[in-house]
Motif scaffolding. Structure first.
Motif, PDB file in Angstrom:
ATOM      1  N   THR A 310      -3.062   1.973   2.201  1.00 20.09           N
ATOM      2  CA  THR A 310      -3.522   2.729   3.353  1.00 20.09           C
ATOM      3  C   THR A 310      -2.376   2.844   4.358  1.00 20.09           C
ATOM      4  O   THR A 310      -1.364   2.133   4.268  1.00 20.09           O
ATOM      5  CB  THR A 310      -4.707   2.031   4.035  1.00 20.09           C
ATOM      6  OG1 THR A 310      -4.264   0.767   4.571  1.00 20.09           O
ATOM      7  CG2 THR A 310      -5.847   1.791   3.051  1.00 20.09           C
ATOM      8  N   ARG A 312      -2.384   1.871   7.414  1.00 21.64           N
ATOM      9  CA  ARG A 312      -2.270   0.613   8.156  1.00 21.64           C
ATOM     10  C   ARG A 312      -1.485  -0.427   7.348  1.00 21.64           C
ATOM     11  O   ARG A 312      -0.637  -1.143   7.880  1.00 21.64           O
ATOM     12  CB  ARG A 312      -3.663   0.074   8.493  1.00 21.64           C
ATOM     13  CG  ARG A 312      -3.657  -1.130   9.445  1.00 21.64           C
ATOM     14  CD  ARG A 312      -5.082  -1.566   9.760  1.00 21.64           C
ATOM     15  NE  ARG A 312      -5.856  -0.459  10.316  1.00 21.64           N
ATOM     16  CZ  ARG A 312      -5.847  -0.115  11.598  1.00 21.64           C
ATOM     17  NH1 ARG A 312      -5.095  -0.804  12.460  1.00 21.64           N
ATOM     18  NH2 ARG A 312      -6.585   0.889  12.026  1.00 21.64           N
ATOM     19  N   GLU A 313      -1.766  -0.495   6.045  1.00 21.54           N
ATOM     20  CA  GLU A 313      -1.050  -1.455   5.207  1.00 21.54           C
ATOM     21  C   GLU A 313       0.421  -1.064   5.050  1.00 21.54           C
ATOM     22  O   GLU A 313       1.298  -1.927   4.992  1.00 21.54           O
ATOM     23  CB  GLU A 313      -1.719  -1.533   3.835  1.00 21.54           C
ATOM     24  CG  GLU A 313      -3.067  -2.224   3.887  1.00 21.54           C
ATOM     25  CD  GLU A 313      -3.855  -2.042   2.597  1.00 21.54           C
ATOM     26  OE1 GLU A 313      -4.691  -2.902   2.304  1.00 21.54           O
ATOM     27  OE2 GLU A 313      -3.626  -1.034   1.899  1.00 21.54           O
ATOM     28  N   ASN A 316       2.235  -2.374   7.947  1.00 23.15           N
ATOM     29  CA  ASN A 316       2.360  -3.831   7.968  1.00 23.15           C
ATOM     30  C   ASN A 316       3.261  -4.381   6.867  1.00 23.15           C
ATOM     31  O   ASN A 316       3.788  -5.491   6.981  1.00 23.15           O
ATOM     32  CB  ASN A 316       0.981  -4.478   7.847  1.00 23.15           C
ATOM     33  CG  ASN A 316       0.141  -4.291   9.095  1.00 23.15           C
ATOM     34  OD1 ASN A 316       0.681  -4.270  10.198  1.00 23.15           O
ATOM     35  ND2 ASN A 316      -1.162  -4.134   8.934  1.00 23.15           N
ATOM     36  N   GLU A 389       0.686   6.684  17.335  1.00 22.34           N
ATOM     37  CA  GLU A 389       0.180   6.403  15.995  1.00 22.34           C
ATOM     38  C   GLU A 389       0.519   4.977  15.575  1.00 22.34           C
ATOM     39  O   GLU A 389      -0.297   4.288  14.946  1.00 22.34           O
ATOM     40  CB  GLU A 389       0.779   7.398  14.997  1.00 22.34           C
ATOM     41  CG  GLU A 389       0.264   8.817  15.149  1.00 22.34           C
ATOM     42  CD  GLU A 389       1.006   9.772  14.234  1.00 22.34           C
ATOM     43  OE1 GLU A 389       0.333  10.535  13.504  1.00 22.34           O
ATOM     44  OE2 GLU A 389       2.257   9.759  14.233  1.00 22.34           O
ATOM     45  N   ARG A 392      -1.807   2.572  17.183  1.00 20.45           N
ATOM     46  CA  ARG A 392      -3.141   2.645  16.570  1.00 20.45           C
ATOM     47  C   ARG A 392      -3.180   1.878  15.244  1.00 20.45           C
ATOM     48  O   ARG A 392      -4.153   1.184  14.949  1.00 20.45           O
ATOM     49  CB  ARG A 392      -3.528   4.109  16.336  1.00 20.45           C
ATOM     50  CG  ARG A 392      -4.906   4.281  15.681  1.00 20.45           C
ATOM     51  CD  ARG A 392      -5.232   5.743  15.495  1.00 20.45           C
ATOM     52  NE  ARG A 392      -4.325   6.392  14.569  1.00 20.45           N
ATOM     53  CZ  ARG A 392      -4.475   6.360  13.242  1.00 20.45           C
ATOM     54  NH1 ARG A 392      -5.484   5.693  12.698  1.00 20.45           N
ATOM     55  NH2 ARG A 392      -3.608   6.996  12.455  1.00 20.45           N
ATOM     56  N   LEU A 393      -2.123   1.969  14.468  1.00 23.87           N
ATOM     57  CA  LEU A 393      -2.102   1.336  13.149  1.00 23.87           C
ATOM     58  C   LEU A 393      -1.672  -0.124  13.206  1.00 23.87           C
ATOM     59  O   LEU A 393      -2.157  -0.949  12.416  1.00 23.87           O
ATOM     60  CB  LEU A 393      -1.144   2.099  12.224  1.00 23.87           C
ATOM     61  CG  LEU A 393      -1.541   3.531  11.864  1.00 23.87           C
ATOM     62  CD1 LEU A 393      -0.396   4.232  11.143  1.00 23.87           C
ATOM     63  CD2 LEU A 393      -2.795   3.532  10.986  1.00 23.87           C
ATOM     64  N   ARG A 394      -0.795  -0.439  14.157  1.00 24.90           N
ATOM     65  CA  ARG A 394      -0.181  -1.771  14.181  1.00 24.90           C
ATOM     66  C   ARG A 394      -0.654  -2.615  15.354  1.00 24.90           C
ATOM     67  O   ARG A 394      -0.560  -3.848  15.328  1.00 24.90           O
ATOM     68  CB  ARG A 394       1.337  -1.610  14.226  1.00 24.90           C
ATOM     69  CG  ARG A 394       2.156  -2.873  14.050  1.00 24.90           C
ATOM     70  CD  ARG A 394       3.626  -2.511  13.879  1.00 24.90           C
ATOM     71  NE  ARG A 394       4.471  -3.706  13.755  1.00 24.90           N
ATOM     72  CZ  ARG A 394       5.118  -4.279  14.761  1.00 24.90           C
ATOM     73  NH1 ARG A 394       5.025  -3.765  15.991  1.00 24.90           N
ATOM     74  NH2 ARG A 394       5.874  -5.345  14.567  1.00 24.90           N
TER      75      ARG A 394
END
Length: 482
Positions: A310, A312-313, A316, A389, A392-394
């Protein structure tokens, strides 16, 4: 005389046919109220601490099962001071298995690191050929082998259920969640790898969640002639099927890889009763003895710069390791020392092994190139993110380095041990029953080869460097979006 010979040949063919072992289909249709099943397992698991580890276990009978086990044990003993009692196993998110390696992959998927404590005693040193007919002097076994397979699915699958799986299903495998687990067989009509996945079973209108894991592993290990093909039924009319978007794209995209198009044609054939009513599966090593094709296909099907992870992953992720446990033995040079030969069975085996080895090497190389390209796509995706962005993701832009991703891909094999040990290891046959001393020799070799693997050592150095950098921040090495 010609008529007599023809009559005898006809009688012999009838006798062989009468001896043939026929397997009944192992898969159930989807319930009438279900149009499609949600994916039981996907690669988009949480990337814990930014570390992602994938493992693939090759074929090779119990020798391969023991080699994969030795790799797992060594990874569990590695970096415990940093990651706890399970060491690097705490970051293993994917296990893929073929043939003998599929036993270890499935067992780990079901039981996780704690299950390793009993795996040797419960399986590796047991007689997994207990219910099989294998004697080369048994005329019935020979006749059955020549007619399609000496043993049915009820032999090896039965032993697996009694010893380690205990009727566990793919639904159980998904719920326990120790790692995404891929079991690989070979579709011998389509000449393609067969992955026991929700996507494949959707095309068959079949319920993967109810399928016993032992049946999939037995299919993955169904070596030709020793086993009759494992059978799946295409329940074409049992559901309303919607093909995945990547399949439609592959059909019309001239730039789609040949592997992608072949896989797409395979799923399409399962929807056409004129082509496929029953899928016939044999040993996964026929098409991919390392079990790496699934990862290549997962990346190709994702249709995003970060997939199958994803977004988000992908943000990370910092370190990724993918190791292949190759339990294959060295080439046999015995018949290259004389003019005559090989012939008969040795010739047939030489041809089969040459084809399998070549396909496996190509598949491994393609997987490596795919992962290298993926890292480039991930870096580009991450570096193109806006500050909003990224937050939002991190959650924060603090300490962000969009290019801070490192990938390590390696093969662990008997080449990683001394020459004298390798000679002894190469003499261990591809069987489902081995003496305990041979099992322990393979386990020890796998641990040593894993410990000495240059890619693993580079991965560990990278983790240590990263931990040191985090403990002592160096602003010059970090990029913060403006």
């Amino acid at each position: 005389m010609p008529r007599l010979a023809a009559s005898l040949a006809f009688a012999a063919s009838l006798a062989l046919a009468a001896c043939a072992v026929t397997n009944t289909p192992i898969n159930a249709p989807l319930p009438a109220t279900v149009a499609a099943q949600p994916p039981l397992q996907t690669l988009d698991n949480a990337v814990d601490d930014g570390i992602y580890i994938g493992l693939a276990f090759s074929g090779g009978g119990t020798r391969a099962s023991a080699f994969g086990y030795g790799m797992l044990e060594e990874l569990r003993a590695t970096a415990r001071e940093a990651y706890g009692n399970d060491g690097l196993l705490s970051h293993v998110e994917l296990v893929s298995g073929v043939s003998g390696g599929s036993v270890t992959a499935a067992y780990y998927g079901l039981h996780g690191p704690r299950g390793l404590r009993s795996y040797r005693e419960r399986y590796l040193v047991q007689n997994a050929e207990k219910y099989m007919s294998n004697s080369p002097f048994n005329p019935v076994a020979i006749a059955r082998g020549l007619s399609g397979g000496a043993n049915s699915r009820k032999t090896f699958a039965r032993f697996l259920d009694e010893s380690i799986f205990h009727k566990a299903t793919f639904g159980d495998l998904s719920q326990r969640g120790h790692a995404v687990t891929w079991i690989n067989a070979a579709d011998i009509a389509n000449n393609t790898p067969f992955l026991f996945s929700s996507e494949t079973f959707d095309a068959l209108c079949s319920d993967l969640s109810r399928l016993p894991v032992s049946e999939a592993v037995a299919a993955s290990a169904a070596f030709p002639l020793v086993f009759s093909p494992i059978v799946l039924e295409a329940h074409t009319d049992a559901c309303t099927y919607t093909e995945p978007g990547w399949l439609t794209t592959a059909r019309y995209n001239p730039e789609a890889s040949s592997a992608m198009k072949a896989y797409a044609r395979t799923l399409e054939s399962y929807r056409d009763p004129a082509k496929v009513k029953f899928v016939k599966l044999l040993d996964g090593g026929i098409t991919d003895n390392f079990g790496t094709t699934g990862l290549t296909m997962a990346r190709a099907k994702s249709q995003t710069p970060h997939g199958p992870l994803t977004a988000r992953e992908a943000v990370n992720l910092r370190r990724m390791l993918f190791l292949v446990a190759n339990a294959g033995v060295q080439s046999d040079y015995a018949w290259t020392q004389k003019i005559k030969g090989p012939g008969g069975v040795p010739l047939a085996m030489a041809i089969a092994n040459s084809s399998m080895s070549s396909a496996t090497r190509v598949g491994y190389d393609v997987m490596r190139m795919t992962l290298d390209d993926w890292v480039e796509d991930l870096v580009e995706f991450r570096c193109d993110l806006s500050p909003a962005e990224l937050r939002r993701l991190r959650g924060s832009t603090d300490g962000w380095d969009c290019a801070d991703i490192k990938l390590f891909v390696g093969e662990v094999s008997f080449q990683g041990v001394s020459d004298d040990r390798r000679d002894r290891l190469n003499e261990i046959p591809t069987r489902l029953r081995l003496p305990a001393e041979d099992v322990d020799m393979v386990i020890a070799a796998a641990r040593d080869a894993t410990r000495n693997n240059p890619e693993l050592r580079g991965f560990l150095r990278s983790l240590e460097t990263e931990r040191t950098r985090i403990a002592i921040p160096d602003g010059a090495r970090r990029i913060t979006p403006q």
